[in-house]
Design an enzyme around this catalytic site. Sequence first.
Site: not given
Length: 317
Positions: A126, A128, A130
């Site tokens: 992953e 990210d 955010e």
Amino acid sequence: MASLKNYNMKILLETAFVFCLCSFSMVSSHSRKFTTPSVTRLTDQFSRIAIENGFSKRFGDHNIIINGSLAKLTLDKSSGAGLVTKNTYHYGFFSARLKLPAGFASGVVVAFYLSNAESYPKNHDEIDIELLGRSRRDDWSIQTNVYANGSLKTGREEKFYYWFDPTQAFHDYTLIWNSHHIVFLVDNIPVRQFPNRGAFMSAYPSKPMSLYVTVWDGSEWATHGGKYPVNYKYGPFVVSIADVKLSGCSVNNGSSTGPGPCTKSGGSVSSLDPVDGQDFATLSKNQIAAMDWARRKLMFYSYCNDKSRYKVMPAEC
């Protein structure tokens, strides 16, 4: 009569206090004046796509509106909303312009990220970006993270204040992922680089991933265990999406899981790194200077400095 006057004065003082508290809470990092570094606009080198051509609805269908190269995702009491690319990618350039919900948005999380959790639930990768919603204490902030091979116990978060108000206009959020490095960029300014060398290699994502854009209720996760949960009386919370740009090795599901020749999203056969050129292999002097600026002035958390969290620091620290 005197008691009524005292009561009215109490209400007036309480109202003034609440107003001052709310006014204070709206003072943020982007209210300060920053001289933004000058960098190459990498996003200008790619063409935007029609969102309906590149994405499928992942969840919250009733809270998704798509109109050509524009989309709106809504979080309300019924559901959040999410898009996922129709293709999976092994390396590439991924970018979108986002406008975040205005007002009080504690617990709201807007995510722009690459993941293969659905294909590899036990050892997923992953990457990210955010965006964590505004509360009465804090403004919107940017969190970046990297996972590889299911390494969820070792969070590699770094957090940044904004240098602008992300709710007033569209701004670019970009991920570069190739065999050289991962770069997180906001308005084309690199805020973080995760190189594919040395100790970083053991935590470097290696399997094909899909790109997701989501808005969801992160009350428990993003607000100190639910201390500042989403207050839906301030909703609905709408994130607007524009100018999505995808350029990468698109991999048919199940056909390939490792490095090798692949097909650009445009259809031409490409080398291992679909986004070629020095601009994507290394950071320029201007980009390095801009990243140093962002990290000195705006970064307020790095996992590599969190000695209370890690008795033994991750190897790359």
